[in-house]
Scaffold this motif. Structure first.
Motif, PDB file in Angstrom:
ATOM      1  N   TYR A  67     -46.461 -41.134  45.089  1.00 28.84           N
ATOM      2  CA  TYR A  67     -46.325 -40.343  46.306  1.00 28.84           C
ATOM      3  C   TYR A  67     -45.337 -39.190  46.168  1.00 28.84           C
ATOM      4  CZ  TYR A  67     -49.114 -43.679  48.930  1.00 28.84           C
ATOM      5  OH  TYR A  67     -50.149 -44.454  49.397  1.00 28.84           O
ATOM      6  N   PHE A  68     -44.392 -39.313  45.246  1.00 31.20           N
ATOM      7  CA  PHE A  68     -43.343 -38.294  45.131  1.00 31.20           C
ATOM      8  C   PHE A  68     -43.180 -37.841  43.681  1.00 31.20           C
ATOM      9  CE2 PHE A  68     -42.384 -41.036  48.757  1.00 31.20           C
ATOM     10  CZ  PHE A  68     -42.390 -40.093  49.768  1.00 31.20           C
ATOM     11  N   LYS A  69     -44.290 -37.567  43.045  1.00 31.04           N
ATOM     12  CA  LYS A  69     -44.292 -37.160  41.640  1.00 31.04           C
ATOM     13  C   LYS A  69     -43.573 -35.821  41.454  1.00 31.04           C
ATOM     14  CE  LYS A  69     -47.522 -35.876  38.000  1.00 31.04           C
ATOM     15  NZ  LYS A  69     -48.922 -35.592  37.704  1.00 31.04           N
ATOM     16  N   ASP A  70     -43.827 -34.885  42.338  1.00 34.32           N
ATOM     17  CA  ASP A  70     -43.238 -33.551  42.229  1.00 34.32           C
ATOM     18  C   ASP A  70     -41.955 -33.455  43.052  1.00 34.32           C
ATOM     19  OD1 ASP A  70     -45.391 -32.601  40.642  1.00 34.32           O
ATOM     20  OD2 ASP A  70     -46.600 -32.366  42.450  1.00 34.32           O
ATOM     21  N   PRO A  71     -41.032 -32.577  42.651  1.00 39.30           N
ATOM     22  CA  PRO A  71     -39.779 -32.438  43.408  1.00 39.30           C
ATOM     23  C   PRO A  71     -39.991 -31.879  44.822  1.00 39.30           C
ATOM     24  CG  PRO A  71     -39.884 -30.807  41.645  1.00 39.30           C
ATOM     25  CD  PRO A  71     -41.062 -31.714  41.479  1.00 39.30           C
ATOM     26  N   TYR A  91     -38.626 -38.413  50.878  1.00 38.82           N
ATOM     27  CA  TYR A  91     -38.718 -37.580  49.685  1.00 38.82           C
ATOM     28  C   TYR A  91     -38.021 -38.283  48.526  1.00 38.82           C
ATOM     29  CZ  TYR A  91     -33.921 -36.212  50.845  1.00 38.82           C
ATOM     30  OH  TYR A  91     -32.575 -36.227  51.124  1.00 38.82           O
ATOM     31  N   ASN A  92     -38.205 -37.767  47.329  1.00 44.47           N
ATOM     32  CA  ASN A  92     -37.640 -38.367  46.131  1.00 44.47           C
ATOM     33  C   ASN A  92     -36.326 -37.678  45.783  1.00 44.47           C
ATOM     34  OD1 ASN A  92     -37.101 -39.459  43.623  1.00 44.47           O
ATOM     35  ND2 ASN A  92     -39.071 -38.928  42.726  1.00 44.47           N
ATOM     36  N   SER A  93     -35.300 -38.480  45.616  1.00 45.46           N
ATOM     37  CA  SER A  93     -34.014 -37.974  45.145  1.00 45.46           C
ATOM     38  C   SER A  93     -33.505 -38.950  44.097  1.00 45.46           C
ATOM     39  CB  SER A  93     -33.021 -37.867  46.301  1.00 45.46           C
ATOM     40  OG  SER A  93     -31.755 -37.435  45.833  1.00 45.46           O
ATOM     41  N   GLN A  94     -33.372 -38.485  42.871  1.00 45.57           N
ATOM     42  CA  GLN A  94     -32.909 -39.301  41.751  1.00 45.57           C
ATOM     43  C   GLN A  94     -33.786 -40.542  41.570  1.00 45.57           C
ATOM     44  OE1 GLN A  94     -28.793 -39.797  42.824  1.00 45.57           O
ATOM     45  NE2 GLN A  94     -28.253 -37.837  41.916  1.00 45.57           N
ATOM     46  N   PHE A  99     -34.453 -40.773  52.884  1.00 46.67           N
ATOM     47  CA  PHE A  99     -34.906 -40.389  54.220  1.00 46.67           C
ATOM     48  C   PHE A  99     -33.913 -39.452  54.887  1.00 46.67           C
ATOM     49  CE2 PHE A  99     -36.285 -44.670  53.215  1.00 46.67           C
ATOM     50  CZ  PHE A  99     -37.636 -44.627  53.468  1.00 46.67           C
ATOM     51  N   ARG A 100     -34.433 -38.584  55.718  1.00 44.32           N
ATOM     52  CA  ARG A 100     -33.657 -37.760  56.654  1.00 44.32           C
ATOM     53  C   ARG A 100     -34.399 -37.800  57.978  1.00 44.32           C
ATOM     54  NH1 ARG A 100     -29.093 -34.604  54.359  1.00 44.32           N
ATOM     55  NH2 ARG A 100     -29.518 -34.646  52.147  1.00 44.32           N
ATOM     56  N   TRP A 122     -33.956 -30.619  49.504  1.00 42.66           N
ATOM     57  CA  TRP A 122     -33.654 -30.737  50.925  1.00 42.66           C
ATOM     58  C   TRP A 122     -32.889 -29.509  51.418  1.00 42.66           C
ATOM     59  CZ3 TRP A 122     -35.156 -32.891  55.170  1.00 42.66           C
ATOM     60  CH2 TRP A 122     -34.354 -32.773  56.295  1.00 42.66           C
ATOM     61  N   ASP A 123     -32.094 -28.885  50.561  1.00 46.18           N
ATOM     62  CA  ASP A 123     -31.276 -27.736  50.975  1.00 46.18           C
ATOM     63  C   ASP A 123     -32.126 -26.612  51.560  1.00 46.18           C
ATOM     64  OD1 ASP A 123     -29.040 -29.118  50.130  1.00 46.18           O
ATOM     65  OD2 ASP A 123     -29.004 -28.153  48.160  1.00 46.18           O
TER      66      ASP A 123
END
Length: 186
Positions: A67-71, A91-94, A99-100, A122-123
């Motif tokens: 589901y989160f292959k790409d950044p 989203y994927n982080s590390q 979640f946000r 996310w920025d």
């Protein structure tokens, strides 16, 4: 009443962009390989935040990798509440699903620029939310138990600014995600 109203895939699970309304009765039909299970697993993940409890065979790719292959892959869940809407962004982080939360309904301009680009971090999304004066959680939620505590209203001894992102209020909610998981997987 609070309920999951819409799910949005952006560069997630081989889906470039899709908005799926879930308000009311929804029926999934289609031939093999069109995304029925992909959508159902994403909905189930909203409720249980358990990458291992989604019925994905161990031989297949992991939930995070699929589901989160790409950044710049995101799943946005829009939730209706009595006084408006809020969204949960996954989203994927590390190599971990994080979640946000942000106030208000989903708006594609927060995630997709006019030329069709999607922010890799996310920025970039936070900049767009800031420019539109949309409140969002500053700290990413990277523990799935903390996410479930927020979603199911276990605010015992915690800051209550996240209380508005609960779909119910319960300290003892643990049986709810398991029950939902059993319904989805049986």
């Amino acid at each position: 009443m609070r309920y999951l109203n819409k799910i949005i895939f952006i560069n997630s699970a081989r889906i470039r962009y899709a908005e799926i309304n879930l308000n009311g009765n929804v029926h999934f039909i289609g031939t093999q390989g069109v995304g029925k299970s992909t959508l159902l697993r994403a909905i189930l993940f909203f409720y249980n935040a358990d990458t291992g409890g989604l019925g994905i065979p161990k031989q297949k790719t992991s939930y995070t990798d699929y589901y989160f292959k790409d950044p710049n892959a995101y799943i946005i869940y829009e939730v209706v509440r009595d006084d408006g809407k809020f969204c949960v962004v996954a989203y994927n982080s590390q190599h971990k699903v994080c979640f946000r939360f942000f106030d208000g309904e989903y708006n594609s301009k927060f995630f997709v620029s006019e030329n069709g680009n999607v922010s890799d971090s996310w920025d970039g999304i936070a900049e767009r939310l800031d420019s539109n004066k949309v409140f969002y959680t500053m700290r990413k939620i990277d523990e799935h138990k903390e996410y479930r505590d927020i979603l199911y209203g276990n605010h015992d001894g915690k800051k209550t600014e996240l209380k508005r992102y609960s779909i119910l209020e319960s300290k003892d909610y643990q049986y709810i995600p398991k029950t939902i998981q059993n319904v989805f997987l049986n």
